[in-house]
Design a protein around this motif. Structure first.
Motif, PDB file in Angstrom:
ATOM      1  N   ARG A  11      10.142  45.652  60.318  1.00  0.00           N
ATOM      2  CA  ARG A  11      11.396  45.838  60.483  1.00  0.00           C
ATOM      3  C   ARG A  11      11.561  47.618  60.238  1.00  0.00           C
ATOM      4  NH1 ARG A  11      12.478  40.936  58.755  1.00  0.00           N
ATOM      5  NH2 ARG A  11      12.789  41.451  56.237  1.00  0.00           N
ATOM      6  N   SER A  12      10.417  48.157  60.069  1.00  0.00           N
ATOM      7  CA  SER A  12      10.459  49.607  59.655  1.00  0.00           C
ATOM      8  C   SER A  12      10.704  50.556  61.102  1.00  0.00           C
ATOM      9  CB  SER A  12       9.245  50.201  59.026  1.00  0.00           C
ATOM     10  OG  SER A  12       9.051  49.723  57.741  1.00  0.00           O
ATOM     11  N   THR A 153      12.490  55.981  69.603  1.00  0.00           N
ATOM     12  CA  THR A 153      12.485  55.281  68.314  1.00  0.00           C
ATOM     13  C   THR A 153      12.106  53.912  68.380  1.00  0.00           C
ATOM     14  OG1 THR A 153      13.844  56.691  67.343  1.00  0.00           O
ATOM     15  CG2 THR A 153      13.530  54.788  66.022  1.00  0.00           C
ATOM     16  N   VAL A 155      11.171  49.880  66.541  1.00  0.00           N
ATOM     17  CA  VAL A 155      11.057  49.176  65.203  1.00  0.00           C
ATOM     18  C   VAL A 155       9.842  48.321  65.381  1.00  0.00           C
ATOM     19  CG1 VAL A 155      12.438  47.287  66.324  1.00  0.00           C
ATOM     20  CG2 VAL A 155      12.391  47.655  63.879  1.00  0.00           C
ATOM     21  N   ALA A 185      10.837  55.315  58.739  1.00  0.00           N
ATOM     22  CA  ALA A 185      11.626  54.803  57.743  1.00  0.00           C
ATOM     23  C   ALA A 185      11.654  53.367  57.480  1.00  0.00           C
ATOM     24  CB  ALA A 185      13.050  55.111  58.368  1.00  0.00           C
ATOM     25  N   PRO A 186      11.553  53.056  56.202  1.00  0.00           N
ATOM     26  CA  PRO A 186      11.535  51.699  55.635  1.00  0.00           C
ATOM     27  C   PRO A 186      12.479  50.806  56.296  1.00  0.00           C
ATOM     28  CG  PRO A 186      12.185  52.943  53.992  1.00  0.00           C
ATOM     29  CD  PRO A 186      11.916  54.108  55.065  1.00  0.00           C
ATOM     30  N   PRO A 187      12.445  49.474  56.077  1.00  0.00           N
ATOM     31  CA  PRO A 187      13.497  48.468  56.658  1.00  0.00           C
ATOM     32  C   PRO A 187      14.780  48.821  56.000  1.00  0.00           C
ATOM     33  CG  PRO A 187      11.505  47.332  55.923  1.00  0.00           C
ATOM     34  CD  PRO A 187      11.157  48.915  55.735  1.00  0.00           C
ATOM     35  N   SER A 188      15.919  48.458  56.475  1.00  0.00           N
ATOM     36  CA  SER A 188      17.246  48.781  55.668  1.00  0.00           C
ATOM     37  C   SER A 188      17.944  47.591  55.342  1.00  0.00           C
ATOM     38  CB  SER A 188      18.232  49.610  56.755  1.00  0.00           C
ATOM     39  OG  SER A 188      18.291  48.776  57.934  1.00  0.00           O
TER      40      SER A 188
END
Length: 188
Positions: A11-12, A153, A155, A185-188
């Protein structure tokens, strides 16, 4: 010209930015739980029923597992037909006799640090590469259409290793590699 690989958690987000414009790059992914199950253009085409990949397209592994999904695409022009440029490509296609930096070596070297066998790396997803497919099936590489700052981008659909390199192929970029920026970016 060099490549780099990262371990990317499920999920990043992985964003590839064309810093100066008109640059292509190669992206290759491998699930961390099976280092021989690399990215597959054939499986991706089979399940997506298209060779034109953009927002919403899922990139699959050879064993039919989703690896990456394109979640934002400011360009809409990429290639998944051409193999990464290699030393052999430069020798056969251009008569180069000296060692030449190339995407295949950059991808395999960066992934080797994580234990990925070189044979796992096959067809990479060529971000920003502009390829025309003729009615006769012929392929023609055209100049990239990206402008400075445009990006794509992805995922991560599972924990993956992702390798990325800028390409210096004569046909795609005039023989020089300009920078690509990679943001994870790490998973939110």
């Amino acid at each position: 010209m060099s490549g780099r690989a990262w371990r990317v958690p499920h999920r990043s987000l992985v964003r590839v930015v064309d810093v100066e414009g008109s640059q292509t790059g190669d992206v290759f992914a491998v699930p961390v739980d099976d280092l021989e199950d690399g990215l597959s253009n054939g499986r991706t085409f089979d399940y997506g029923e298209s060779i034109r990949l953009s927002t919403g397209s899922v990139l699959y592994s050879r064993r039919s597992r989703p690896l990456l999904t394109i979640v934002e695409d400011e360009v809409g022009t990429h290639d998944f037909l051409w193999a990464p440029c290699s030393q052999e490509m430069y020798e056969i296609g251009y008569g180069v006799t000296e060692p030449h930096p190339n995407c295949l070596d950059n991808l395999t070297t960066s992934l080797a640090a994580f234990g990925v066998p070189a044979a796992t790396v096959t067809i990479a997803f060529n971000v920003f590469m502009n390829v025309a497919v003729g009615v006769d099936g012929g392929l023609k590489i055209l100049p990239p259409v990206t402008t400075a700052g445009q990006s794509v981008t992805f995922v991560a659909e599972r924990d993956v290793l992702v390798a990325i390199t800028a390409c210096a192929a004569v046909t795609a970029n005039g023989g020089r590699a300009k920078p690509l920026r990679v943001e994870i970016a790490p998973p939110s």
